[in-house]
Design a protein around this motif. Structure first.
Motif, PDB file in Angstrom:
ATOM      1  N   UNK A  13       6.380  24.114  54.060  1.00 37.46           N
ATOM      2  CA  UNK A  13       7.267  25.078  54.706  1.00 37.46           C
ATOM      3  C   UNK A  13       7.445  24.761  56.186  1.00 37.46           C
ATOM      4  N   UNK A  14       6.385  24.288  56.826  1.00 33.20           N
ATOM      5  CA  UNK A  14       6.441  24.027  58.264  1.00 33.20           C
ATOM      6  C   UNK A  14       7.421  22.901  58.621  1.00 33.20           C
ATOM      7  N   UNK A  15       7.781  22.083  57.649  1.00 34.01           N
ATOM      8  CA  UNK A  15       8.677  20.956  57.915  1.00 34.01           C
ATOM      9  C   UNK A  15      10.102  21.183  57.408  1.00 34.01           C
ATOM     10  N   UNK A  16      10.294  22.202  56.572  1.00 33.68           N
ATOM     11  CA  UNK A  16      11.616  22.418  55.981  1.00 33.68           C
ATOM     12  C   UNK A  16      12.590  22.955  57.019  1.00 33.68           C
ATOM     13  N   UNK A 299      27.795  36.402  48.485  1.00 26.78           N
ATOM     14  CA  UNK A 299      26.717  35.537  48.020  1.00 26.78           C
ATOM     15  C   UNK A 299      25.509  36.412  47.722  1.00 26.78           C
ATOM     16  N   UNK A 300      25.181  36.571  46.444  1.00 30.24           N
ATOM     17  CA  UNK A 300      24.071  37.433  46.032  1.00 30.24           C
ATOM     18  C   UNK A 300      22.843  36.633  45.624  1.00 30.24           C
ATOM     19  N   UNK A 301      22.818  35.334  45.925  1.00 31.24           N
ATOM     20  CA  UNK A 301      21.733  34.462  45.485  1.00 31.24           C
ATOM     21  C   UNK A 301      20.477  34.687  46.306  1.00 31.24           C
ATOM     22  N   UNK A 302      19.347  34.754  45.619  1.00 28.21           N
ATOM     23  CA  UNK A 302      18.047  34.914  46.277  1.00 28.21           C
ATOM     24  C   UNK A 302      17.368  33.564  46.415  1.00 28.21           C
ATOM     25  N   UNK A 303      16.857  33.289  47.607  1.00 27.61           N
ATOM     26  CA  UNK A 303      16.025  32.118  47.869  1.00 27.61           C
ATOM     27  C   UNK A 303      14.862  32.539  48.739  1.00 27.61           C
ATOM     28  N   UNK A 304      13.987  31.604  49.075  1.00 24.94           N
ATOM     29  CA  UNK A 304      12.821  31.983  49.892  1.00 24.94           C
ATOM     30  C   UNK A 304      12.637  31.083  51.112  1.00 24.94           C
ATOM     31  N   UNK A 305      13.685  30.341  51.489  1.00 28.42           N
ATOM     32  CA  UNK A 305      13.606  29.520  52.700  1.00 28.42           C
ATOM     33  C   UNK A 305      14.502  30.090  53.780  1.00 28.42           C
ATOM     34  N   UNK A 373      21.105  23.774  46.862  1.00 34.22           N
ATOM     35  CA  UNK A 373      20.929  23.641  45.417  1.00 34.22           C
ATOM     36  C   UNK A 373      19.431  23.534  45.168  1.00 34.22           C
ATOM     37  N   UNK A 374      18.962  23.340  43.933  1.00 37.35           N
ATOM     38  CA  UNK A 374      17.514  23.332  43.694  1.00 37.35           C
ATOM     39  C   UNK A 374      16.739  22.285  44.472  1.00 37.35           C
ATOM     40  N   UNK A 456      17.667  26.443  46.354  1.00 36.52           N
ATOM     41  CA  UNK A 456      16.313  25.955  46.570  1.00 36.52           C
ATOM     42  C   UNK A 456      15.336  27.119  46.606  1.00 36.52           C
ATOM     43  N   UNK A 457      14.214  26.979  45.867  1.00 36.76           N
ATOM     44  CA  UNK A 457      13.178  28.013  45.867  1.00 36.76           C
ATOM     45  C   UNK A 457      11.828  27.328  46.041  1.00 36.76           C
ATOM     46  N   UNK A 458      11.313  27.410  47.259  1.00 33.20           N
ATOM     47  CA  UNK A 458      10.071  26.730  47.633  1.00 33.20           C
ATOM     48  C   UNK A 458       8.924  27.115  46.706  1.00 33.20           C
ATOM     49  N   UNK A 459       8.724  28.408  46.458  1.00 31.43           N
ATOM     50  CA  UNK A 459       7.599  28.882  45.658  1.00 31.43           C
ATOM     51  C   UNK A 459       7.599  28.282  44.263  1.00 31.43           C
ATOM     52  N   UNK A 460       8.783  28.156  43.661  1.00 29.75           N
ATOM     53  CA  UNK A 460       8.860  27.622  42.305  1.00 29.75           C
ATOM     54  C   UNK A 460       8.397  26.166  42.273  1.00 29.75           C
ATOM     55  N   UNK A 461       8.807  25.375  43.272  1.00 30.49           N
ATOM     56  CA  UNK A 461       8.407  23.971  43.308  1.00 30.49           C
ATOM     57  C   UNK A 461       6.911  23.827  43.559  1.00 30.49           C
TER      58      UNK A 461
END
Length: 675
Positions: A13-16, A299-305, A373-374, A456-461
């Motif tokens: 996360x610190x580099x994204x 845009x109703x898409x949920x992400x975590x970044x 995207x993912x 893209x979803x950091x937690x999933x990866x």
């Protein structure tokens, strides 16, 4: 050949980085945009970058330990205004488009937001929070830094006295003012105990289109209307009828029409799809031009970044005034569409991805979009409208991602118990080997009126790298599948939405032979946390659960959340006075006696949306009934945005706690995230 790539970790996360808020220059040759990162001190930084379309590289316009946001070109393209915290609070700054030192324009004590240039290039309208009775004259002076002495007592007179976005607002209201670019003189243009939001200037600069909640009792009436304010002073014009919520008013080039996005509903404001509306100023008529398009215009898409709330450009008019361009969400994707005044809809930029912002220059037939995207947290693309050809302008995570191995999500669709179609994705574990069984985690999104999608979803990866299959779906209540679908959970929380999620698990266990149905986990935040609590109270099918920023008791939620007293009425369709039994029936805390699943509870201490008392109730009740294993993790200072825009170190800790919990109770052979 040996694979030298590694899987994703929480610390990545610190580099994204990600790109946002692109703005094409008036001549159509250059774009200014924001790049967001986390620095070595684990603090967020936002810097402005310029990219000429004919050049190979972008150049930094600002730098340093600052958060520079909301760049906007002056009408002649010579200057760029932006919002920066470099002097303390967020203020308007100006910088020459060729670079150089920035000049501070405003000095408001509580900061400013959303500066928008007037067509004459001499004025900028902006907004700021004012205390009751204050004026912008009271605002000018030394900026406050948040270190003021805490008052000994505070009197609260209204119901909406706190906000998860802004903390305790008490008697504050958002007002608008205009600042003269050369002199810095500020003229206040709104007043009263109401909140106002900037829209846009008319082409001739004589009117401002804004949105505001100016109902008789805004604590009970939640409508947001569109108003026209004469810049020279005079009577306002109200264009809507206080029966809905409307945003982002924009003018046609000839100044004869106004477009905006919103919805009208007496019962389901949160669960009614946003549509495109046009107001004919000559006729004095308002009409919805997308009434036949069963889609969410947003845009109703949920992400975590990326943090939510990316600036929405609203409906962008074509030059001829016969159509406009908007972002809309459908089936896990968000794209750009062209909508004619007759309601004809054409996809302009689509695909299996999440487009969360754009800027258009129709004369040059070019559009710039920021896309996820993912495998891409957020980069910028140029699209040539005539040919449809795309050019990628940024790749801000190339160095990091070139060394990572990421799994590819597989799209799925299945039938729920009553035959409704439900859509989702399966993410295989990193290093997947055919014939091997893997534990699986069901992830549940918040909202509930949002959607998982091709983003893209950091937690999933991270979980996939830990050896888990990750299942994520859009149950009833999600946007992207029509209005009937999004409203289907209202009054039925824990009913058919729960059935959709369990059908997803059954489908995954039946369809994917690598899923070990004896090693299942479940996790979610906000509404997803509510549903996680509900699931473990209904079934022991899962070996471990993580509930994050959750709701467990609708009766108490009513009085402690910043939205509780009206959210419960819309979503649960009950209140404590007329039907407390229904609120209790939908409350997971009443099911604690059934819970056998090891449960990790995580919550931010400054969460005003789902206050921490919800987690405290659940934890104490579980411990009092000697249920377990259960653990409670509190995050001091964290709001409801903990997992998306919260303190970076707390975000990493939260991800590590999640992976460690699943490792402890689902599979001792799965490596632990913090190792």
């Amino acid at each position: 050949m040996t694979n030298t790539r590694r899987g994703m970790t929480a610390e990545d996360l610190y580099q994204i980085r990600y790109v946002s808020d692109p703005q094409i220059s008036p001549d159509g040759k250059t774009v200014v945009y924001i790049e967001t990162m986390i620095d070595d001190d684990r603090k967020y930084r936002n810097h402005l970058f310029l990219r000429r379309f004919e050049d190979e590289q972008a150049s930094a316009l600002t730098d340093g330990s600052v958060r520079d946001t909301y760049p906007r070109w002056s009408p002649d393209g010579s200057q760029i205004s932006f919002v920066s915290n470099r002097s303390g609070k967020a203020q308007i700054w100006l910088i020459d488009a060729k670079g150089g030192e920035a000049r501070q324009l405003t000095h408001c004590k509580t900061g400013v937001s959303n500066p928008t240039w007037a067509p004459d290039g001499k004025h900028i309208v902006f907004s700021s929070q004012l205390d009751a009775g204050d004026t912008f004259a009271d605002q000018e002076g030394e900026e406050t830094t948040g270190n003021k002495e805490t008052p000994k007592a505070i009197t609260v007179e209204r119901m909406k006295y706190k906000s998860d976005d802004n903390g305790f607002i008490y008697e504050k209201n958002r007002h608008l003012a205009v600042v003269h670019v050369e002199t810095g003189e500020i003229t206040q243009i709104t007043e009263g105990a109401y909140n106002h939001t900037i829209g846009s200037w008319s082409p001739d600069g004589k009117w401002l289109a804004i949105t505001a909640s100016r109902t008789e009792n805004p604590d009970f009436q939640h409508s947001i209307d569109v108003y026209l304010i004469p810049f020279a002073g005079g009577e306002w014009k109200k264009l809507t009828n206080s029966r809905g919520i409307f945003f982002y008013p924009t003018w046609s080039a000839d100044g004869k029409k106004l477009a905006f996005i919103g919805s009208e509903s007496d019962t389901h404001l949160n669960a009614t799809q946003k549509r495109v509306w046009v107001y004919d100023l000559e006729r004095g008529e308002k009409s919805c031009i997308t009434s036949d398009w069963d889609a969410q215009v947003a845009d109703s898409t949920i992400g975590d970044v990326r943090s939510p709330g990316h600036p929405n450009p609203g409906p962008i008019w074509s030059e001829d005034g016969n159509a406009m361009y908007v972002i809309a969400s459908e089936r896990g994707n968000s794209g750009i569409y062209r909508v004619s005044l007759s309601g004809h809809v054409t996809s302009v930029v689509g695909g299996d991805r999440n487009i969360y912002g754009f800027s258009l220059h129709e004369k040059e037939q070019t559009l710039v979009a920021v896309i996820s995207d993912p495998f891409i947290p957020g980069d910028m693309y140029q699209v040539h409208l005539t040919s449809g050809e795309e050019s990628r302008l940024t790749a801000v995570n190339h160095e990091l991602f070139s060394g990572l191995e990421l799994s590819i999500p597989e799209e799925i669709e299945f039938e729920a118990q009553d035959g409704w179609k439900v859509h989702g994705w399966m993410l295989k574990p990193v290093g997947y080997q055919p014939g091997k069984k893997y534990p699986m985690v069901l992830q549940i999104h918040g909202g509930p009126h949002s959607m998982y999608g091709n983003t893209f979803f950091h937690e999933f990866h991270i979980l996939a790298n830990q050896g888990y299959a990750v299942l994520y779906t859009n149950p009833r209540g999600s946007f992207g599948y029509g209005e009937r679908f999004v409203q289907a959970c209202c009054g039925d929380y824990g009913g058919k939405d729960y059935g959709d999620l369990m059908s997803a698990v059954e489908y995954a266990c039946r369809h994917f032979d690598f899923v070990d149905e004896n090693r299942l986990g479940v996790a979610g935040g906000s509404y997803g946390g509510f549903m996680t609590n509900w699931i473990v109270g209904q079934t022991n099918k899962f070996k471990a659960a993580v509930t994050d920023r959750s709701i467990c008791n609708w009766v108490s939620f009513y009085g402690v959340s910043d939205i509780g007293y009206y959210f419960s009425a819309e979503e649960i369709q009950a209140n404590p006075f007329t039907n407390p039994e229904k609120m209790w029936q939908h409350s997971p805390i009443r099911l604690v006696a059934n819970i056998e699943t090891p449960l990790l509870i995580m919550h931010g201490e400054q969460d005003h949306r789902c206050p921490i008392e919800q987690a405290e109730q659940l934890y104490i009740t579980l411990k009092h009934q000697e249920k377990g294993p259960v653990s409670f993790v509190r995050f001091p200072g964290a709001s409801h945005e903990l997992s998306r825009s919260g303190d970076p170190e707390q975000r990493v800790l939260r991800l590590q706690y999640t992976a460690d919990w699943f490792a402890a109770y689902m599979d001792s052979q799965v490596k632990v995230a913090s190792e």
